[in-house]
Design a protein around this motif. Structure first.
Motif, PDB file in Angstrom:
ATOM      1  N   PHE A  50       0.860  -1.179   0.000  1.00 23.21           N
ATOM      2  CA  PHE A  50       0.000   0.000   0.000  1.00 23.21           C
ATOM      3  C   PHE A  50       0.902   1.237   0.000  1.00 23.21           C
ATOM      4  O   PHE A  50       1.695   1.444   0.916  1.00 23.21           O
ATOM      5  N   LEU A  51       0.760   2.039  -1.044  1.00 15.09           N
ATOM      6  CA  LEU A  51       1.488   3.298  -1.139  1.00 15.09           C
ATOM      7  C   LEU A  51       0.609   4.417  -0.613  1.00 15.09           C
ATOM      8  O   LEU A  51      -0.590   4.467  -0.910  1.00 15.09           O
ATOM      9  N   ALA A  52       1.188   5.328   0.151  1.00 10.80           N
ATOM     10  CA  ALA A  52       0.444   6.452   0.724  1.00 10.80           C
ATOM     11  C   ALA A  52       1.071   7.754   0.265  1.00 10.80           C
ATOM     12  O   ALA A  52       2.292   7.952   0.399  1.00 10.80           O
ATOM     13  N   ARG A  53       0.234   8.644  -0.285  1.00  9.73           N
ATOM     14  CA  ARG A  53       0.694   9.939  -0.760  1.00  9.73           C
ATOM     15  C   ARG A  53      -0.319  11.015  -0.352  1.00  9.73           C
ATOM     16  O   ARG A  53      -1.455  10.717   0.036  1.00  9.73           O
ATOM     17  N   THR A  54       0.067  12.251  -0.486  1.00 13.75           N
ATOM     18  CA  THR A  54      -0.843  13.355  -0.213  1.00 13.75           C
ATOM     19  C   THR A  54      -1.978  13.360  -1.234  1.00 13.75           C
ATOM     20  O   THR A  54      -1.771  13.065  -2.414  1.00 13.75           O
ATOM     21  N   PHE A  55      -3.172  13.677  -0.779  1.00 10.45           N
ATOM     22  CA  PHE A  55      -4.347  13.708  -1.654  1.00 10.45           C
ATOM     23  C   PHE A  55      -4.084  14.582  -2.886  1.00 10.45           C
ATOM     24  O   PHE A  55      -3.539  15.684  -2.788  1.00 10.45           O
ATOM     25  N   GLY A  56      -4.479  14.069  -4.055  1.00 11.44           N
ATOM     26  CA  GLY A  56      -4.285  14.801  -5.300  1.00 11.44           C
ATOM     27  C   GLY A  56      -2.940  14.578  -5.944  1.00 11.44           C
ATOM     28  O   GLY A  56      -2.601  15.264  -6.912  1.00 11.44           O
ATOM     29  N   ASP A  57      -2.160  13.617  -5.429  1.00  9.60           N
ATOM     30  CA  ASP A  57      -0.829  13.343  -5.980  1.00  9.60           C
ATOM     31  C   ASP A  57      -0.927  13.074  -7.484  1.00  9.60           C
ATOM     32  O   ASP A  57      -1.678  12.211  -7.924  1.00  9.60           O
ATOM     33  N   PRO A  58      -0.183  13.824  -8.305  1.00 11.86           N
ATOM     34  CA  PRO A  58      -0.324  13.674  -9.766  1.00 11.86           C
ATOM     35  C   PRO A  58       0.088  12.299 -10.279  1.00 11.86           C
ATOM     36  O   PRO A  58      -0.477  11.820 -11.269  1.00 11.86           O
ATOM     37  N   PHE A  59       1.032  11.654  -9.605  1.00 13.83           N
ATOM     38  CA  PHE A  59       1.428  10.331 -10.082  1.00 13.83           C
ATOM     39  C   PHE A  59       0.312   9.321  -9.860  1.00 13.83           C
ATOM     40  O   PHE A  59      -0.017   8.534 -10.761  1.00 13.83           O
ATOM     41  N   LEU A  60      -0.297   9.311  -8.673  1.00 19.31           N
ATOM     42  CA  LEU A  60      -1.370   8.349  -8.386  1.00 19.31           C
ATOM     43  C   LEU A  60      -2.618   8.613  -9.218  1.00 19.31           C
ATOM     44  O   LEU A  60      -3.382   7.697  -9.506  1.00 19.31           O
ATOM     45  N   ASN A  61      -2.831   9.859  -9.609  1.00 19.37           N
ATOM     46  CA  ASN A  61      -4.065  10.200 -10.320  1.00 19.37           C
ATOM     47  C   ASN A  61      -3.922  10.242 -11.840  1.00 19.37           C
ATOM     48  O   ASN A  61      -4.917  10.059 -12.543  1.00 19.37           O
ATOM     49  N   HIS A  62      -2.702  10.457 -12.338  1.00 15.37           N
ATOM     50  CA  HIS A  62      -2.564  10.644 -13.785  1.00 15.37           C
ATOM     51  C   HIS A  62      -1.390   9.861 -14.379  1.00 15.37           C
ATOM     52  O   HIS A  62      -1.583   9.016 -15.246  1.00 15.37           O
ATOM     53  N   GLU A  63      -0.184  10.140 -13.906  1.00 16.50           N
ATOM     54  CA  GLU A  63       1.006   9.606 -14.564  1.00 16.50           C
ATOM     55  C   GLU A  63       1.035   8.083 -14.577  1.00 16.50           C
ATOM     56  O   GLU A  63       1.351   7.463 -15.598  1.00 16.50           O
ATOM     57  N   LEU A  64       0.700   7.452 -13.448  1.00 11.89           N
ATOM     58  CA  LEU A  64       0.721   5.994 -13.374  1.00 11.89           C
ATOM     59  C   LEU A  64      -0.204   5.378 -14.409  1.00 11.89           C
ATOM     60  O   LEU A  64       0.152   4.406 -15.093  1.00 11.89           O
ATOM     61  N   TRP A  65      -1.395   5.938 -14.547  1.00 12.35           N
ATOM     62  CA  TRP A  65      -2.412   5.311 -15.384  1.00 12.35           C
ATOM     63  C   TRP A  65      -2.119   5.451 -16.870  1.00 12.35           C
ATOM     64  O   TRP A  65      -2.659   4.704 -17.677  1.00 12.35           O
ATOM     65  N   SER A  66      -1.218   6.371 -17.223  1.00  7.24           N
ATOM     66  CA  SER A  66      -0.817   6.466 -18.628  1.00  7.24           C
ATOM     67  C   SER A  66       0.065   5.283 -19.024  1.00  7.24           C
ATOM     68  O   SER A  66       0.236   5.002 -20.213  1.00  7.24           O
ATOM     69  N   GLU A  67       0.617   4.570 -18.031  1.00  6.38           N
ATOM     70  CA  GLU A  67       1.454   3.402 -18.299  1.00  6.38           C
ATOM     71  C   GLU A  67       0.795   2.092 -17.871  1.00  6.38           C
ATOM     72  O   GLU A  67       1.430   1.038 -17.929  1.00  6.38           O
ATOM     73  N   ALA A  68      -0.449   2.156 -17.421  1.00  4.07           N
ATOM     74  CA  ALA A  68      -1.172   0.955 -16.980  1.00  4.07           C
ATOM     75  C   ALA A  68      -2.241   0.586 -18.002  1.00  4.07           C
ATOM     76  O   ALA A  68      -2.802   1.446 -18.677  1.00  4.07           O
ATOM     77  N   ASP A  69      -2.518  -0.692 -18.076  1.00  6.20           N
ATOM     78  CA  ASP A  69      -3.593  -1.200 -18.930  1.00  6.20           C
ATOM     79  C   ASP A  69      -4.851  -1.333 -18.084  1.00  6.20           C
ATOM     80  O   ASP A  69      -4.898  -2.147 -17.161  1.00  6.20           O
ATOM     81  N   GLU A  70      -5.860  -0.528 -18.389  1.00  3.78           N
ATOM     82  CA  GLU A  70      -7.103  -0.567 -17.625  1.00  3.78           C
ATOM     83  C   GLU A  70      -8.177  -1.424 -18.283  1.00  3.78           C
ATOM     84  O   GLU A  70      -9.259  -1.585 -17.725  1.00  3.78           O
ATOM     85  N   GLU A  71      -7.880  -1.984 -19.443  1.00  2.00           N
ATOM     86  CA  GLU A  71      -8.846  -2.838 -20.143  1.00  2.00           C
ATOM     87  C   GLU A  71      -8.587  -4.295 -19.790  1.00  2.00           C
ATOM     88  O   GLU A  71      -8.336  -5.137 -20.648  1.00  2.00           O
ATOM     89  N   VAL A  72      -8.629  -4.614 -18.499  1.00  2.00           N
ATOM     90  CA  VAL A  72      -8.260  -5.953 -18.035  1.00  2.00           C
ATOM     91  C   VAL A  72      -9.327  -6.584 -17.156  1.00  2.00           C
ATOM     92  O   VAL A  72      -9.155  -7.704 -16.677  1.00  2.00           O
ATOM     93  N   ILE A  73     -10.425  -5.910 -16.953  1.00  4.48           N
ATOM     94  CA  ILE A  73     -11.433  -6.366 -15.989  1.00  4.48           C
ATOM     95  C   ILE A  73     -12.359  -7.392 -16.627  1.00  4.48           C
ATOM     96  O   ILE A  73     -12.937  -7.160 -17.687  1.00  4.48           O
ATOM     97  N   HIS A  74     -12.498  -8.526 -15.946  1.00  9.33           N
ATOM     98  CA  HIS A  74     -13.381  -9.591 -16.398  1.00  9.33           C
ATOM     99  C   HIS A  74     -14.403  -9.901 -15.301  1.00  9.33           C
ATOM    100  O   HIS A  74     -14.197  -9.593 -14.129  1.00  9.33           O
ATOM    101  N   ILE A  75     -15.506 -10.510 -15.709  1.00  6.93           N
ATOM    102  CA  ILE A  75     -16.417 -11.156 -14.777  1.00  6.93           C
ATOM    103  C   ILE A  75     -16.029 -12.625 -14.747  1.00  6.93           C
ATOM    104  O   ILE A  75     -15.639 -13.196 -15.769  1.00  6.93           O
ATOM    105  N   GLU A  76     -16.114 -13.247 -13.574  1.00  8.11           N
ATOM    106  CA  GLU A  76     -15.645 -14.626 -13.429  1.00  8.11           C
ATOM    107  C   GLU A  76     -16.275 -15.540 -14.468  1.00  8.11           C
ATOM    108  O   GLU A  76     -17.477 -15.493 -14.727  1.00  8.11           O
TER     109      GLU A  76
END
Length: 296
Positions: A50-76
């Motif tokens: 668990f990473l903890a940062r100050t609310f509104g941290d630009p990396f947690l809200n924007h930068e990280l997700w530009s390098e993550a694949d969010e099209e991975v969610i399945h239903i069982e």
């Protein structure tokens, strides 16, 4: 044998590093359990940070997700990605992605920071459930729940947010993970539950439990290989979604803390120690050395 050693090293590396705060000694400070804890051909390690940062941290809200694949969610049991479940999670403030290959440098820095990161290693059999506690208990919780396009306000006292995680083997070094959000709330109550002892005899056991709200209609699955990480956080809105209750901490006269869950799963078949002989294979000896670094 070589592949097994690689898997163990991967599981012990990046996430274990945030315990020590010293990038040169990350593997020696890993929090792995002892080899004798869980044994069998279906043993899975979950490295959880668990990473903890100050609310509104630009990396947690924007930068990280530009390098993550969010099209991975399945239903069982559904082979196709579920855009419907992804939308439901987003409407309720959850953001889920996978990061593969080399970690973003900023994420690696946070995972090796004692100040920003808390970690643990969980060892369990495939198909068994474990519970991840998300943040400290909250004395009062109010959130907006969106289900079937209907929005309702839920309000509870003495709340603890939890995710249940069930890993299963999916073949070819892949592990399927099922996540389900839960909210426990209210006063502890004494209940009697049936338990089966080692001889197969049922008995009644006294336990302290809280009331629970489970959201199986928000559960999701995703599949990872050893070089992939799951990242899970809050989609910041108005502060009143279920996901924000899980990943934002508000305390009186304190800055709001925003958290990110990073998880890695590794399949590590673990034979009984009595079957290893006088000289265990090198991969298992490496596992023993790693496990002795720090106890939970």
């Amino acid at each position: 044998m070589r592949r097994c050693l690689v898997l163990i090293a991967l599981a012990a590396g990046a996430l274990g590093g945030c315990l020590g705060g010293n990038k040169d000694r990350t593997t020696t400070r890993s929090s792995g359990p002892s080899l004798a804890g869980v044994v069998g051909e279906d043993v899975i390690y979950l490295d959880v940070a668990f990473l903890a940062r100050t609310f509104g941290d630009p990396f947690l809200n924007h930068e990280l997700w530009s390098e993550a694949d969010e099209e991975v969610i399945h239903i069982e049991n559904e082979p196709a990605v579920s855009l419907e479940r992804k939308t439901a999670l987003e409407k309720n403030g959850f953001r889920v992605g996978q990061v593969g290959g080399l970690l973003p440098s900023k994420l690696q820095d946070l995972l090796t920071s004692e100040r920003s990161c808390q970690t643990r290693r969980i060892q369990l059999h495939a198909g068994h459930e474990t519970v991840l506690t998300c943040g400290p208990p909250c004395p009062h919780c109010q959130y907006r729940l969106v289900h079937d396009d209907r929005s309702t306000i839920r309000e509870f006292e003495k709340v603890q947010c939890q995710l249940t995680v069930v890993p299963t083997l999916a073949g070819e070094d892949r592990i399927r993970l099922r996540f389900t959000p839960h909210i426990k709330h209210g006063e502890m109550e004494t209940v009697f539950v049936p338990l089966r002892d080692a001889d197969g005899v049922f008995r009644w056991d006294r336990q302290e439990q809280q009331a629970e709200e489970a959201y199986p209609w928000l559960s999701w699955t995703l599949t990872v290989v050893p070089n992939e990480y799951v990242v899970l956080g809050a989609l910041i809105d108005n502060g009143d979604t279920l996901g924000e209750q899980f990943f934002l901490t508000r305390e009186k006269e304190q800055p709001i803390v925003q958290r990110l869950l990073v998880l890695r799963a590794t399949h590590v078949p673990t034979p009984l120690q009595e079957n290893l002989g006088r000289c265990p294979p090198i991969a298992l000896r490496a596992n023993l050395l790693t496990a002795r670094g720090r106890s939970e």
